[in-house]
Design an enzyme around this catalytic site. Structure first.
Site, PDB file in Angstrom:
ATOM      1  N   LYS A  52       0.791  -1.230   0.045  1.00  0.00           N
ATOM      2  CA  LYS A  52      -0.127   0.104   0.027  1.00  0.00           C
ATOM      3  C   LYS A  52       1.003   1.254  -0.001  1.00  0.00           C
ATOM      4  O   LYS A  52       1.960   1.227   0.328  1.00  0.00           O
ATOM      5  CB  LYS A  52      -0.745   0.034   1.246  1.00  0.00           C
ATOM      6  CG  LYS A  52      -1.958  -1.151   1.062  1.00  0.00           C
ATOM      7  CD  LYS A  52      -2.799  -0.967   2.388  1.00  0.00           C
ATOM      8  CE  LYS A  52      -3.815  -2.370   2.337  1.00  0.00           C
ATOM      9  NZ  LYS A  52      -5.126  -2.119   3.565  1.00  0.00           N
ATOM     10  N   TYR A  92     -12.606  -1.973  -3.535  1.00  0.00           N
ATOM     11  CA  TYR A  92     -13.108  -2.391  -2.286  1.00  0.00           C
ATOM     12  C   TYR A  92     -14.542  -2.224  -2.030  1.00  0.00           C
ATOM     13  O   TYR A  92     -15.188  -1.944  -0.871  1.00  0.00           O
ATOM     14  CB  TYR A  92     -12.246  -1.172  -1.166  1.00  0.00           C
ATOM     15  CG  TYR A  92     -11.050  -1.679  -0.780  1.00  0.00           C
ATOM     16  CD1 TYR A  92     -10.795  -2.771   0.016  1.00  0.00           C
ATOM     17  CD2 TYR A  92     -10.012  -0.759  -1.348  1.00  0.00           C
ATOM     18  CE1 TYR A  92      -9.435  -2.943   0.336  1.00  0.00           C
ATOM     19  CE2 TYR A  92      -8.680  -1.256  -0.793  1.00  0.00           C
ATOM     20  CZ  TYR A  92      -8.460  -2.014   0.002  1.00  0.00           C
ATOM     21  OH  TYR A  92      -7.236  -2.469   0.526  1.00  0.00           O
ATOM     22  N   ASN A 141      -1.929   0.111   6.708  1.00  0.00           N
ATOM     23  CA  ASN A 141      -1.346  -1.235   7.085  1.00  0.00           C
ATOM     24  C   ASN A 141      -0.618  -1.907   6.306  1.00  0.00           C
ATOM     25  O   ASN A 141      -0.550  -3.002   6.345  1.00  0.00           O
ATOM     26  CB  ASN A 141      -2.687  -1.775   7.825  1.00  0.00           C
ATOM     27  CG  ASN A 141      -3.578  -2.569   6.632  1.00  0.00           C
ATOM     28  OD1 ASN A 141      -3.235  -2.086   5.732  1.00  0.00           O
ATOM     29  ND2 ASN A 141      -4.586  -3.190   7.456  1.00  0.00           N
ATOM     30  N   HIS A 190      -2.243  -5.633   1.695  1.00  0.00           N
ATOM     31  CA  HIS A 190      -3.376  -6.352   1.656  1.00  0.00           C
ATOM     32  C   HIS A 190      -3.431  -7.610   0.976  1.00  0.00           C
ATOM     33  O   HIS A 190      -2.520  -7.732   0.282  1.00  0.00           O
ATOM     34  CB  HIS A 190      -4.571  -5.400   0.787  1.00  0.00           C
ATOM     35  CG  HIS A 190      -5.663  -6.333  -0.031  1.00  0.00           C
ATOM     36  ND1 HIS A 190      -6.601  -6.294   1.111  1.00  0.00           N
ATOM     37  CD2 HIS A 190      -5.649  -7.086  -0.875  1.00  0.00           C
ATOM     38  CE1 HIS A 190      -7.592  -7.322   0.389  1.00  0.00           C
ATOM     39  NE2 HIS A 190      -7.118  -7.726  -0.824  1.00  0.00           N
ATOM     40  N   GLU A 242      -9.712 -10.581  -7.354  1.00  0.00           N
ATOM     41  CA  GLU A 242      -8.774  -9.453  -7.339  1.00  0.00           C
ATOM     42  C   GLU A 242      -7.609  -9.610  -8.102  1.00  0.00           C
ATOM     43  O   GLU A 242      -7.368  -8.625  -8.865  1.00  0.00           O
ATOM     44  CB  GLU A 242      -8.355  -9.491  -5.663  1.00  0.00           C
ATOM     45  CG  GLU A 242      -9.495  -9.296  -4.658  1.00  0.00           C
ATOM     46  CD  GLU A 242      -8.938  -9.200  -3.337  1.00  0.00           C
ATOM     47  OE1 GLU A 242      -9.875  -8.768  -2.269  1.00  0.00           O
ATOM     48  OE2 GLU A 242      -7.977  -9.714  -3.111  1.00  0.00           O
TER      49      GLU A 242
END
Ligand code: CMP
Length: 140
Positions: free
Chosen positions: A11, A51, A114, A117, A128
């Site tokens: 990310k 998302y 974070n 993913h 995905e």
């Protein structure tokens, strides 16, 4: 256990801190092989599409804003039990709960930022991967 493929993202909080190599090394050290990889600066619309399952969550806006705030590295990982293995190496969503040695324990700064993913099941992994890669871009 059969060889699986899973989807992974490094990310924007992590690419900003130049952690692409350090995170990829942790994945490779766990026995996962990077069979597709590209750096993308996703649009707000791409983040919302990716998302969509979280559309009703209170953090959805913040999440899409963050994911389109800088470059992300999208990857396909291959290996035995790859989906579960990747989730083990990533650690808990909230870095405060993540186990020692995991990516999120070591690198993540908050539940939103974070660092990584990873897909949570075979169906979402396939979806995905398809969202970001064509078949010819995945080379095992
Ligand atoms: P990820 O695995 O990418 O899937 C959905 C993301 O939503 C999750 O990691 C977190 O980064 C983010 N998320 C989950 N809960 C919260 C929260 N309470 N506040 C902000 N972001 C969250």
């Amino acid at each position: 256990m059969a060889i699986e493929r899973t989807f992974s993202m490094i990310k924007p909080d992590a690419t900003k801190r130049n952690l692409t190599g350090a995170i990829t090394k942790k994945l490779e050290d766990a026995g996962l092989r990077v069979v597709a990889s590209k750096r993308v600066w996703m649009s707000r619309r791409q983040a919302e599409g990716f998302y969509a399952v979280h559309k009703e969550r209170p953090f959805f806006d913040e999440l899409c804003e963050f994911m389109s705030s800088g470059p992300t590295v999208v990857q396909v990982l291959e290996g035995e039990n790859a989906i579960l293995k990747n989730r083990e190496v990533m650690g808990a969503t909230n870095p405060a709960d993540a186990a020692e040695g995991t990516i999120r324990k070591e690198f993540a700064t908050s539940i939103g930022e974070n660092s990584v993913h990873g897909s949570d099941a075979p169906e979402t992994a396939a979806e995905e991967i398809r969202y970001w890669f064509s078949d010819t871009e995945v080379v095992g």
